[in-house]
Design an enzyme around this catalytic site. Structure first.
Site, PDB file in Angstrom:
ATOM      1  N   LYS A  86      24.672 115.476 -70.667  1.00 32.89           N
ATOM      2  CA  LYS A  86      23.869 116.011 -71.761  1.00 32.89           C
ATOM      3  C   LYS A  86      24.175 115.290 -73.077  1.00 32.89           C
ATOM      4  CE  LYS A  86      23.240 120.641 -69.802  1.00 32.89           C
ATOM      5  NZ  LYS A  86      24.012 120.474 -68.575  1.00 32.89           N
TER       6      LYS A  86
ATOM      7  N   GLU B 154      27.241 122.329 -79.852  1.00 34.37           N
ATOM      8  CA  GLU B 154      26.054 122.130 -80.666  1.00 34.37           C
ATOM      9  C   GLU B 154      25.738 123.428 -81.421  1.00 34.37           C
ATOM     10  OE1 GLU B 154      23.004 121.138 -77.869  1.00 34.37           O
ATOM     11  OE2 GLU B 154      22.575 123.221 -77.346  1.00 34.37           O
TER      12      GLU B 154
ATOM     13  N   HIS C  84      23.522 133.489 -70.376  1.00 35.36           N
ATOM     14  CA  HIS C  84      22.874 132.185 -70.504  1.00 35.36           C
ATOM     15  C   HIS C  84      22.268 131.714 -69.194  1.00 35.36           C
ATOM     16  CE1 HIS C  84      24.725 132.166 -74.418  1.00 35.36           C
ATOM     17  NE2 HIS C  84      25.896 132.323 -73.864  1.00 35.36           N
TER      18      HIS C  84
ATOM     19  N   ARG D 246      15.773 117.423 -60.964  1.00 32.77           N
ATOM     20  CA  ARG D 246      15.673 118.146 -59.689  1.00 32.77           C
ATOM     21  C   ARG D 246      14.580 119.186 -59.809  1.00 32.77           C
ATOM     22  NH1 ARG D 246      17.812 122.978 -61.296  1.00 32.77           N
ATOM     23  NH2 ARG D 246      19.491 122.942 -62.819  1.00 32.77           N
TER      24      ARG D 246
END
Length: 656
Positions: free
Chosen positions: A116, A191, A226, A284
């Protein structure tokens, strides 16, 4: 041409791929752990190969075993599903080196999007908006709240929200440990956390030659831990300009890496500013792909196979029709911090129009479990995905909520009631509350009150009939019959973590409640009870087992535990005992015998179903016993530690 597919995965995604393979005339091969040997996906495959062991690290994460299984079974291709090795570039290369067809993206694309951290830099260069990257050293108070995320995977594993800088280092450590366990890579990054953002993603399919099809966007904002719970397509409430911008950004992302196969570009959307930011690209198939299939009338697995065989993308209609909503039915207790549940599914029956496909509006069911299956501790707690497709969003939500409400789900606590409450919540229906903070904003959905308070009475009456008919003597005498009027009979039943006492009368005139004059029991058998309330008749289906009564009515059902009249003293535990909430392994011990602890202070950390769970002190006090150690496997209900409350310790000192 592909002739035999091995699915390097389990449960519902394996069954989903098998469904398309059978329609295309392709043979199927399953691989399974010891724990999965009895599940439906193993039975449905044309051939199955055992991977010795139970844990993901012993089975589905061992690429060499999967490739050897393909060789032994004669498979010529491997479909990775999602999770496990699906985004492992090294495994994709091993598949190709073994002479097998990889039904997935080019390994270089997986590499470029697998981190990421690096993918953000790549997307920024391609003109896709991104959020900034921070570290433990560079983050400031002005950046709060923060989000710690695993670089190598998703699904909520290795993800933590941080609201105080003093907590950041510790949360990074925990997230890294969880990511290492789930993905074999403990790399995490930090982040800014958008408090009320929406999770909007775009489905793409590329041919690896520059061609990219965009199948619109999905909203996956309703999440717990999450992890996604409710997903829908198209994303509601977006302007045409925002939707087109999202599609364009996703196309740029796929074109930047010459993407091949099905993939999803995920964005964080800020509804207040109508701005969005790149989160990651999942190279995917996604768990929530069915909602896209329904509104676009496309089989994404079929497209994956076509691209893997080297064929060009077909000309398809990329205009959506109607609205689709998917919910994930989990074996978990939302009211107990989503603690996963394990054990036998006594019943799992949902009315639906089709399994793993749907022609025309209706209910689709994608399930990895069936009635009687065992839900273990080694894998994800998701039981099924239930998808409604209807002309409008409101119709889809209504149909899906009613389907869940009428479902027969027994044996394990699930999030069914929370899902029904979510689909009927005004903030969901008018879109104003659709955000990743939905469950934090609406805690009333965690344990919604039941609409039917007659379930315990129905269960008690059916149990009485069952016992009467099973009696070896005087089975023809009505239950509860007395020659002389006496007090009511009582039946104790467990409802979730609580117990209720049902008081009732029996006799020649049938059953009646000792506490409700407005309820009339019209008829009763061990299998069906009919009651009348305020002139309205309700019919209940019942199943009496050795330890529980399963009741289903027009407004939902319940698994009612039969509470014995006399308690075995050996099952009692001392006050202050901290019990293992589920089977799993102890991965950390945060206290020692004699430690003075505060309410909420972590005592131990357990891992089960690929998630970490903290066992905390219920109140301020002293740790007097600690029987668990790191690395120990424990069963549900085992006493891990005992915390003596501070008040009790103080009283002992005074007595001395």
């Amino acid at each position: 041409m592909i002739t035999r597919i091995l699915v390097a995965n389990r449960g519902e995604i394996a069954r989903r791929v098998f469904r398309t393979a059978r329609r295309l005339g392709i043979e199927t091969v399953a691989v399974h752990s010891d724990a999965d040997a009895g599940l439906p996906f193993v039975r449905e495959a044309d051939a199955a190969v055992r991977l010795p062991g139970n844990t993901p690290a012993e089975t589905y994460l061992r690429g060499e075993l999967v490739i050897e299984a393909a060789r032994r079974s004669g498979a010529d291709s491997i479909h990775p599903g999602y999770g496990f090795l699906s985004e492992n570039a090294a495994f994709a290369r091993q598949v190709a080196d073994a002479g097998l067809t990889w039904i997935g993206p080019d390994p270089d694309s997986i590499d470029r999007m697998g981190s990421k951290i690096q993918s953000k830099k790549l997307m920024e260069a391609a003109g896709v908006p991104v959020l900034g990257n921070l570290t433990v050293d560079t983050a400031t108070e002005d950046d709060l709240p923060l989000l710690v995320k695993a670089s190598a995977g998703g699904g909520g594993r290795g993800m933590r929200v941080v609201r105080a800088l003093s907590d950041l280092a510790g949360e990074v450590e925990k997230a890294s440990s969880e990511a290492e366990s789930a993905f074999g890579d403990g790399t995490v990054f930090v982040e800014p956390y958008v408090e009320r953002g929406r999770h909007v993603e775009v489905q793409v399919v590329g041919d690896g030659k520059g061609g990219v099809l965009v199948f619109g966007e999905r909203d996956c904002s309703l999440q717990r831990r999450h992890q996604k719970v409710v997903e829908e397509a198209p994303a509601p409430g977006l302007t045409e300009e925002v939707a087109e911008a999202l599609h364009d950004a996703a196309r740029k992302a796929a074109e930047a890496i010459d993407y091949r196969g099905a993939g999803t570009v995920e964005f964080l959307y800020d509804a207040d500013t109508e701005r969005f930011y790149f989160l990651e690209m999942n190279t995917r198939l996604q768990v929530e792909h069915p909602v896209t299939e329904q509104v676009y009338g496309v089989d994404l697995v079929e497209l994956q196979v076509a691209v893997a065989e080297g064929r060009s993308l077909p000309a398809v209609d990329t205009q959506p029709e109607g609205h689709a909503i998917e919910v994930r039915l989990y074996a978990e207790d939302p009211a107990a911090d989503y603690a996963p549940q394990t054990g036998r599914l006594l019943e799992l029956e949902l009315e639906h129009d089709d399994t793993f496909a749907l022609d025309g509006f209706g209910i689709r069911l994608d399930t990895g479990f069936e009635s009687g299956d065992e839900v273990g501790t080694f894998y994800d707690a998701m039981l099924s995905k239930v998808i409604a497709w209807a002309p409008t969003r409101e119709q889809a939500a209504r149909a899906l909520a009613r389907t869940l409400e009428r479902a027969r789900i027994h044996g394990l606590t699930t999030n069914r009631d929370q899902l029904v409450a979510s689909l009927r919540h005004p903030a969901f229906l008018d879109v104003t509350g659709v955000a990743t903070s939905f469950y934090g904003d609406h805690p009333e959905t965690l344990q919604p009150p039941t609409d039917d308070d007659l379930l315990p009475l129905v269960g008690a009456v059916a149990l009485a009939e069952h016992r009467r008919l099973g009696a070896k003597v005087q089975s023809r005498i009505p239950a509860g019959f007395r020659n002389v009027d006496a007090g009511p009979r009582t039946t104790r039943l467990g409802v979730g973590a609580d117990e209720v006492e049902v008081r009732w009368y029996g006799g020649r005139d049938g059953y009646r409640s000792a506490d409700r004059d407005d309820v009339v029991v019209v008829s009763a058998t061990p299998h069906e009870v009919v009651v009348e309330l305020d002139g309205v008749t309700r019919r209940y289906d019942v199943r009496v087992l050795e330890t529980a009564v399963l009741v289903d009515g027009p407004r939902g059902g319940a698994t009612l535990r039969i509470v014995p009249r006399f308690v075995d003293p050996s099952t009692q535990v001392a006050a202050g005992s901290l019990l293992a909430p589920m089977p799993g392994s102890v991965i950390a011990v945060r206290a020692a015998v004699g430690d003075v602890v505060q309410e909420g202070q972590a005592i131990l950390v357990m891992e089960a179903m690929k998630m970490q769970h903290t066992i905390a002190a219920p109140y301020a006090g002293t740790v007097t016993e600690l029987s668990a150690s790191a690395g120990q496997q424990v069963e549900a209900g085992v006493v891990l530690a005992i915390v003596e409350p501070a008040e009790a310790a103080g009283s002992e000192e005074e007595n001395r």
